[in-house]
Motif scaffolding. Structure first.
Motif, short mmCIF file in Angstrom:
data_model
loop_
_atom_site.label_atom_id
_atom_site.label_comp_id
_atom_site.label_asym_id
_atom_site.label_seq_id
_atom_site.Cartn_x
_atom_site.Cartn_y
_atom_site.Cartn_z
N ARG A 124 -63.27 -175.19 -73.27
CA ARG A 124 -63.52 -176.36 -74.13
C ARG A 124 -63.50 -175.96 -75.61
O ARG A 124 -63.28 -176.79 -76.47
N ASN A 125 -63.74 -174.67 -75.88
CA ASN A 125 -63.75 -174.21 -77.28
C ASN A 125 -62.52 -173.39 -77.62
O ASN A 125 -62.47 -172.74 -78.66
N GLU A 126 -61.55 -173.39 -76.74
CA GLU A 126 -60.37 -172.51 -76.90
C GLU A 126 -59.29 -173.25 -77.71
O GLU A 126 -59.00 -174.40 -77.44
N ASN A 127 -58.72 -172.55 -78.71
CA ASN A 127 -57.60 -173.19 -79.42
C ASN A 127 -56.27 -172.54 -79.05
O ASN A 127 -55.25 -172.78 -79.67
N GLY A 128 -56.31 -171.71 -78.04
CA GLY A 128 -55.08 -171.06 -77.57
C GLY A 128 -55.05 -169.59 -77.91
O GLY A 128 -54.46 -168.78 -77.19
N THR A 129 -55.73 -169.23 -79.01
CA THR A 129 -55.65 -167.84 -79.48
C THR A 129 -56.09 -166.83 -78.42
O THR A 129 -55.41 -165.83 -78.18
N GLY A 130 -57.21 -167.11 -77.77
CA GLY A 130 -57.76 -166.16 -76.79
C GLY A 130 -56.83 -166.01 -75.59
O GLY A 130 -56.53 -164.89 -75.16
N ILE A 131 -56.36 -167.14 -75.07
CA ILE A 131 -55.50 -167.10 -73.88
C ILE A 131 -54.17 -166.42 -74.22
O ILE A 131 -53.68 -165.56 -73.47
N LEU A 132 -53.60 -166.80 -75.36
CA LEU A 132 -52.31 -166.21 -75.73
C LEU A 132 -52.43 -164.71 -75.95
O LEU A 132 -51.53 -163.94 -75.60
N SER A 133 -53.57 -164.29 -76.51
CA SER A 133 -53.71 -162.85 -76.76
C SER A 133 -53.83 -162.09 -75.43
O SER A 133 -53.25 -161.00 -75.28
N GLY A 134 -54.49 -162.68 -74.42
CA GLY A 134 -54.56 -162.05 -73.10
C GLY A 134 -53.17 -161.97 -72.46
O GLY A 134 -52.77 -160.92 -71.93
N LEU A 135 -52.43 -163.07 -72.55
CA LEU A 135 -51.08 -163.08 -71.97
C LEU A 135 -50.19 -162.05 -72.65
O LEU A 135 -49.46 -161.30 -72.00
N SER A 136 -50.31 -162.01 -73.97
CA SER A 136 -49.44 -161.10 -74.72
C SER A 136 -49.76 -159.63 -74.40
O SER A 136 -48.85 -158.80 -74.24
N LYS A 137 -51.04 -159.32 -74.25
CA LYS A 137 -51.44 -157.94 -73.92
C LYS A 137 -50.82 -157.53 -72.57
O LYS A 137 -50.27 -156.43 -72.43
N THR A 138 -50.92 -158.43 -71.59
CA THR A 138 -50.37 -158.12 -70.27
C THR A 138 -48.85 -157.93 -70.36
O THR A 138 -48.28 -156.98 -69.80
N ILE A 139 -48.19 -158.83 -71.07
CA ILE A 139 -46.72 -158.77 -71.17
C ILE A 139 -46.29 -157.48 -71.89
O ILE A 139 -45.43 -156.75 -71.41
N LEU A 140 -46.94 -157.21 -73.03
CA LEU A 140 -46.50 -156.05 -73.83
C LEU A 140 -46.85 -154.72 -73.17
O LEU A 140 -46.34 -153.67 -73.55
N GLY A 141 -47.70 -154.76 -72.14
CA GLY A 141 -48.02 -153.53 -71.39
C GLY A 141 -46.91 -153.12 -70.44
O GLY A 141 -46.98 -152.07 -69.80
N GLY A 142 -45.87 -153.92 -70.32
CA GLY A 142 -44.74 -153.60 -69.44
C GLY A 142 -43.85 -152.53 -70.04
O GLY A 142 -43.97 -152.19 -71.22
N PRO A 143 -42.92 -151.99 -69.25
CA PRO A 143 -42.11 -150.86 -69.70
C PRO A 143 -41.14 -151.19 -70.84
O PRO A 143 -40.69 -150.30 -71.55
N LEU A 144 -40.84 -152.47 -71.04
CA LEU A 144 -39.90 -152.83 -72.10
C LEU A 144 -40.63 -153.41 -73.32
O LEU A 144 -40.00 -153.98 -74.21
N GLY A 145 -41.95 -153.28 -73.32
CA GLY A 145 -42.77 -153.73 -74.45
C GLY A 145 -42.85 -155.23 -74.53
O GLY A 145 -42.35 -155.96 -73.69
#
Ligand code: FAD
Length: 384
Positions: free
Chosen positions: A363-384
């Protein structure tokens, strides 16, 4: 050099593509005579899409990927929006879009890309043996195949995993049942270009656009394992589990076709090591079976394939290359399985206080927290 690949799922087909790029001959053996994928669709997140591009199959993602440009959570009963935001900043940050795709179309296109006639269907691996010269696969029909090494991508119920571990590996029930399928896009259910989720009471309804004007939907309900399954009562069952939920959820239930709706008891497997024994390597769900709660099982299989190819590019020594693969993948896949398990528990109300705290966060999320979690997972892959 010849590889024997077991399984023609996302893992097996991407492993073949990666090894072929290194000039390694591949023979693919698939248990079923006709592919009938479990699950209607999957979201291949940007890390997986990058792998598909790297493996030469980017066009498949371009053709099949749905227009998922926004993301929103709504309260299950009232339908009130908790948060809604654009995925554009994520795409910009990680350099690739996510692609929700029909699973059947994806598998079919990957097999066609390789050459359907080159996949040996109806070959169920029964046992594996190896010596210093190579590996022998024995199939249920009594036939055998011989190669220099084996990539076992035989999925969540892997036989090769039991061989590698030296005992039968048990899967762990994650505590919820998932119904999934496809319906035609209907904007009275959800916006056509948005990943929309309704959440309450540890249950979840998800609606995601894929190509050809279709929504991929799923319903998650925490339930005990082993309840009877009956297609003829799917609509009634879902109406019961989601009684009092918002109007779009009711419309979705009315729109589904019980004959093409899958019901899956969700499991995972405790992370284990190693992923390799001599000349046999596990890849995809065989090596790391995860709950679908962060949508990364397929992406992880694609990452495995890319890393496998890289290890063979760096070394012609088979056992050395497979060890390199093992070392490069172990931490990453363990992290994905455990992250998904944690997400699964919070989403599905294992500890209700934690789940309610998550609803408050949304309810207090503006997207920043969720996007940062998604981005961390994605960028942890072998192709960055
Ligand atoms: P599989 O797709 O299971 O393929 C294994 C293949 O091996 C099959 O074709 C099988 O027939 C064959 N096989 C099995 N045993 C043998 C044998 N003994 N001999 C020969 N062949 C054999 N992932 C995502 O990235 N995003 C998502 O959104 C997502 N959502 C999901 C939703 C659900 C409900 C589920 C269940 C999974 C989801 N996943 C998702 C996970 C994803 O589907 C898997 O991680 C992915 O399919 C793994 O591919 P694989 O090739 O390793 O295994």
């Amino acid at each position: 050099m010849k590889a024997i690949i077991i399984g023609a799922g996302i893992g097996g087909m991407s492993a073949a593509a990666a090894l072929d790029q290194q000039g390694i001959e591949c023979e693919i053996y698939e248990a079923v005579k006709e592919m009938k994928p479990v699950g209607a669709a999957i979201s291949v997140w940007s890390n997986g899409v990058k792998c598909m591009n790297h493996l030469g199959m980017g066009k498949i993602m371009d053709d099949l990927g749905g227009p998922m440009h926004h993301m929103a959570y709504l309260e299950g009963f009232s339908g009130k929006q908790m948060t809604q935001f654009s995925l554009a900043p994520l795409v910009e940050e990680v350099g690739e879009r996510p692609c929700p795709v029909s699973r059947a179309d994806l598998q079919s296109r990957m097999i066609d890309w390789w050459g359907r006639h080159k996949v040996q269907f109806g070959k169920r691996l029964e046992s594996v043996s190896q010596n210093e010269q190579g590996v022998i696969a024995t199939f249920a029909d009594g036939s055998k195949a011989q190669g220099d090494f084996m990539i076992a991508a035989d999925g969540a119920h892997s036989i090769a995993r039991d061989y590698l571990m030296g005992h039968k590996v048990e899967r762990r029930y994650a505590g919820y049942v998932n119904w999934n399928g496809l319906v035609e896009i209907d904007e009275s259910i959800a916006p056509a270009e948005q990943w929309t989720m309704f959440v309450a009471d540890g249950k979840r309804v998800s609606i995601m656009p894929i190509a050809d004007n279709r929504f991929y939907f799923f319903f998650d309900v925490p339930l005990e394992k082993g309840l009877p399954q009956d297609r003829s009562t799917v609509i009634k069952d879902l109406k019961g589990y989601f009684e009092g939920w918002a109007e779009p959820v009711q419309r979705l239930i009315d729109a589904i076709n019980p004959d093409t709706t899958n019901r899956i008891e969700i499991h995972d497997v405790d992370p284990f090591s190693p992923l390799v024994k001599g000349r046999v390597a596990l890849l995809g769900d065989a090596g790391h079976s995860t709950t679908p709660d962060i949508g990364q099982g397929g992406g992880a299989a694609l990452e495995d394939a890319v890393v496998l190819g890289r290890c063979f590019a760096a070394s012609c020594d088979i056992e050395g290359a497979l060890r390199c693969y093992n070392d490069a993948r172990l931490e990453r896949v363990k992290d994905l399985v455990l992250k998904a398990r944690k997400r699964c528990e919070v989403t599905h109300g294992v500890n209700p206080d934690e789940t309610n705290a998550w609803y408050d966060e949304l309810r207090n999320e503006n997207g920043t927290g969720i996007l940062s979690g998604l981005s961390k997972t994605i960028l942890g892959g072998p192709l960055g």
